[in-house]
Design a protein around this motif. Sequence first.
Motif, short mmCIF file in Angstrom:
data_model
loop_
_atom_site.label_atom_id
_atom_site.label_comp_id
_atom_site.label_asym_id
_atom_site.label_seq_id
_atom_site.Cartn_x
_atom_site.Cartn_y
_atom_site.Cartn_z
N UNK A 276 0.86 -1.18 0.00
CA UNK A 276 0.00 0.00 0.00
C UNK A 276 0.90 1.23 0.00
N UNK A 277 0.64 2.15 -0.92
CA UNK A 277 1.45 3.36 -1.03
C UNK A 277 2.95 3.06 -1.07
N UNK A 278 3.30 2.01 -1.80
CA UNK A 278 4.71 1.61 -1.96
C UNK A 278 5.38 1.36 -0.61
N UNK A 279 4.60 0.99 0.39
CA UNK A 279 5.10 0.76 1.74
C UNK A 279 4.53 -0.54 2.26
N UNK A 280 4.81 -0.86 3.53
CA UNK A 280 4.23 -2.05 4.15
C UNK A 280 2.76 -1.78 4.43
N UNK A 281 1.89 -2.59 3.85
CA UNK A 281 0.46 -2.44 4.06
C UNK A 281 -0.15 -3.71 4.59
N UNK A 282 -1.30 -3.57 5.21
CA UNK A 282 -2.01 -4.70 5.80
C UNK A 282 -3.50 -4.54 5.53
N UNK A 283 -4.13 -5.59 5.03
CA UNK A 283 -5.59 -5.64 4.93
C UNK A 283 -6.09 -6.35 6.17
N UNK A 284 -6.88 -5.65 6.96
CA UNK A 284 -7.25 -6.12 8.30
C UNK A 284 -8.74 -6.42 8.39
N UNK A 285 -9.05 -7.58 8.94
CA UNK A 285 -10.44 -7.99 9.16
C UNK A 285 -10.71 -8.13 10.66
N UNK A 286 -11.94 -7.79 11.05
CA UNK A 286 -12.41 -8.00 12.42
C UNK A 286 -13.42 -9.14 12.44
N UNK A 287 -13.41 -9.86 13.57
CA UNK A 287 -14.40 -10.93 13.75
C UNK A 287 -15.56 -10.39 14.57
N UNK A 288 -16.76 -10.47 14.02
CA UNK A 288 -17.96 -10.01 14.72
C UNK A 288 -19.17 -10.70 14.13
N UNK A 289 -20.17 -10.92 14.97
CA UNK A 289 -21.43 -11.52 14.53
C UNK A 289 -21.22 -12.83 13.78
N UNK A 290 -20.25 -13.62 14.24
CA UNK A 290 -20.04 -14.95 13.69
C UNK A 290 -19.27 -15.00 12.39
N UNK A 291 -18.65 -13.88 11.98
CA UNK A 291 -17.89 -13.90 10.73
C UNK A 291 -16.84 -12.82 10.68
N UNK A 292 -16.01 -12.88 9.64
CA UNK A 292 -14.94 -11.90 9.44
C UNK A 292 -15.43 -10.81 8.50
N UNK A 293 -15.13 -9.57 8.87
CA UNK A 293 -15.61 -8.42 8.11
C UNK A 293 -14.45 -7.44 7.88
N UNK A 294 -14.46 -6.71 6.75
CA UNK A 294 -13.42 -5.71 6.51
C UNK A 294 -13.33 -4.72 7.67
N UNK A 295 -12.11 -4.53 8.16
CA UNK A 295 -11.91 -3.61 9.27
C UNK A 295 -11.18 -2.36 8.85
N UNK A 296 -9.96 -2.51 8.38
CA UNK A 296 -9.19 -1.35 7.95
C UNK A 296 -8.17 -1.75 6.90
N UNK A 297 -7.73 -0.75 6.17
CA UNK A 297 -6.52 -0.86 5.35
C UNK A 297 -5.47 -0.04 6.08
N UNK A 298 -4.36 -0.68 6.43
CA UNK A 298 -3.37 -0.05 7.30
C UNK A 298 -2.03 0.05 6.59
N UNK A 299 -1.39 1.20 6.75
CA UNK A 299 -0.04 1.42 6.25
C UNK A 299 0.88 1.61 7.44
N UNK A 300 2.01 0.91 7.44
CA UNK A 300 2.99 1.05 8.51
C UNK A 300 4.11 1.98 8.04
N UNK A 301 4.35 3.02 8.83
CA UNK A 301 5.49 3.90 8.57
C UNK A 301 6.66 3.49 9.45
#
Length: 330
Positions: A276-301
């Motif tokens: 993501x943005x030519x950097x370290x990125x993470x696609x993050x999911x949260x577990x809620x209501x019995x399933x995994x759902x999109x949580x955030x797109x995260x970039x590490x500086x």
Amino acid sequence: MTTDDDLTAARSGDEEAFGRLVTRHRRELVAHCYRMLGSPQDAEDALQETLLAAWRGLPGFEGRSSLRTWLYRVATSVCLRQARRRPRLLSPDAGPPRSDVADLGEPVPGPVWLEPLPGDLVDDEDPATAYLRRESVELAFVAALQHLPATQRAVLLLREVLGYSATEAAALLATTPASVNSALQRARAAVAGQTSRSSQQAELARLGDAGRAALVDRFVGAWERADVPALLDLLTEDVRFTMPPLPAWFAGRTDVGRFLTDRVFATPWRLRPAPVNASIGLLCEQYADGGWHPGSVTVLGLRDGRVDWIAGFVDPALHRLFGTGSAGDR
């Protein structure tokens, strides 16, 4: 068919030939529009407007510049109109850091936030310019650009990222070389004041492939285990945690650690690395209501081998920019 053949055919109304012509420049134009506008979605809209204007104007293209330069002129003009009415911000632009982890504020709606750029949209096909082009889509640099007046933004990108001369940039912007040079000086000074941190390309190069992989593995493992002490070991003392469209953000290991403990790890997470943005990125999911759902797109500086910025974009719709509505199974 050659480029000249396609150009001749396109001028005569051949849409397929026009498609072949612009496909060669599509990725770099999208990246240029992203730098100008701070949003992949706005960049795609700007590209479509650019292509429509180019198609309509192609019969009048006389070839006094290259087709690539002419397309950049059209794209820059489109972006200038959009950039003057659409500021793009990060959470620190909305106010000072908070210490109360219970109050994150209400999400701020509308197209006001800087958005992450998927790695496959970085136009690094030319090895001679790949390093500079990757630096120019790093989150901190694009954020700094958004603080510039639109014309200064365009001048800086045309001169220092795309390598046009003052005379060429002046022609693209319908102004004078003297005006371009003056705008460039002001833009350089303003961006330098906004970006005191080193480039992520330099940080990643110092880590090397093995060091980068080890850091990502440790970060992902600690996050998925909700191991706050292990995460804090990876952070700098002055780490920032931002999360648009929420206005709240936190600064320093103490407040970030409390936010992780009390709020972030109230639910389980799973993470998938993605550029993501030519950097370290993470696609993050949260577990809620019995399933995994999109949580955030995260970039590490990074700074000196540690994480100094966790830039979490918590609009679940942003996952669609990465070709999926969720991070998917690993």
